[in-house]
Scaffold this active site. Sequence first.
Site, PDB file in Angstrom:
ATOM      1  N   PHE A   8       0.820  -1.207   0.000  1.00 55.44           N
ATOM      2  CA  PHE A   8       0.000   0.000   0.000  1.00 55.44           C
ATOM      3  C   PHE A   8       0.858   1.262   0.000  1.00 55.44           C
ATOM      4  O   PHE A   8       1.819   1.367   0.779  1.00 55.44           O
ATOM      5  CB  PHE A   8      -0.893   0.050   1.252  1.00 55.44           C
ATOM      6  CG  PHE A   8      -1.785  -1.133   1.419  1.00 55.44           C
ATOM      7  CD1 PHE A   8      -3.025  -1.180   0.785  1.00 55.44           C
ATOM      8  CD2 PHE A   8      -1.399  -2.208   2.202  1.00 55.44           C
ATOM      9  CE1 PHE A   8      -3.862  -2.282   0.935  1.00 55.44           C
ATOM     10  CE2 PHE A   8      -2.223  -3.310   2.364  1.00 55.44           C
ATOM     11  CZ  PHE A   8      -3.455  -3.345   1.725  1.00 55.44           C
ATOM     12  N   ASP A   9       0.479   2.209  -0.833  1.00 57.60           N
ATOM     13  CA  ASP A   9       0.949   3.575  -0.661  1.00 57.60           C
ATOM     14  C   ASP A   9       0.306   4.123   0.613  1.00 57.60           C
ATOM     15  O   ASP A   9      -0.652   3.536   1.142  1.00 57.60           O
ATOM     16  CB  ASP A   9       0.543   4.406  -1.883  1.00 57.60           C
ATOM     17  CG  ASP A   9       0.859   5.876  -1.721  1.00 57.60           C
ATOM     18  OD1 ASP A   9       2.018   6.201  -1.417  1.00 57.60           O
ATOM     19  OD2 ASP A   9      -0.067   6.697  -1.865  1.00 57.60           O
ATOM     20  N   LEU A  10       0.789   5.264   1.102  1.00 57.95           N
ATOM     21  CA  LEU A  10       0.264   5.821   2.348  1.00 57.95           C
ATOM     22  C   LEU A  10      -0.625   7.038   2.107  1.00 57.95           C
ATOM     23  O   LEU A  10      -1.847   6.956   2.200  1.00 57.95           O
ATOM     24  CB  LEU A  10       1.422   6.173   3.289  1.00 57.95           C
ATOM     25  CG  LEU A  10       1.041   6.707   4.666  1.00 57.95           C
ATOM     26  CD1 LEU A  10       0.172   5.714   5.436  1.00 57.95           C
ATOM     27  CD2 LEU A  10       2.299   7.062   5.460  1.00 57.95           C
TER      28      LEU A  10
END
Length: 214
Positions: A8-10
């Site tokens: 996941f990106d944040l």
Amino acid sequence: MAQPALLFDLDGTLIDSIGLLLECMQYAFAERDRVPTTAEWVAGIGTPLRTQLHAWCTDAADVEAMVGRYRDYQDLHLERLTTPFPEVLDTIQWARAAGYPTAIVTSKGKGMTKRSLDHVGLGDAFDAVVTFEETTRHKPLPDPVWLALERLGANANAALFVGDSPHDMHAGRAAGVTTAAALWGPFSREELADAKPNHWLSRFGQLREIVEGR
């Protein structure tokens, strides 16, 4: 998709922090002659801060001074302007309970990443966290994704990367993983489409449907 690693990106994917990033930019550029528009700054979200600032600064010292101003504002206002997106906490809890390896792949620095995750209740939710400091090359290049896979002991062909920016999608494709584009971030579907994501998510809870093949 059988038991994939979930990456996941944040910012803009798990946490709603775009308002914070824009306010930091506005504070850093206050009283300067050359100032990026909101659209110009948003276009660079997902890449390292110094990369974003480079085009608007005169030299390396100027970049570092601007990084300092940006982070001063971020340090004061992170908690006020950071919340998890709907369904994120429940869906990550489901993924952990089901045994899926999980990782963060972000261009944010280590300290602010930890603080952001702790603030929204995700401080211990990931098996690996890859931040800006840990690779020489950054998104949209594949290196951060590769490092996350290495730390998880996962293969690219059994991994899914969820992100909200074209930079995420390009990094995922270059790394050989399946990609899913989040439509709740600051980028439009048209902007993301050029990066050819494998899946589209209009809400975070749809991740479970993709992973379980429903």
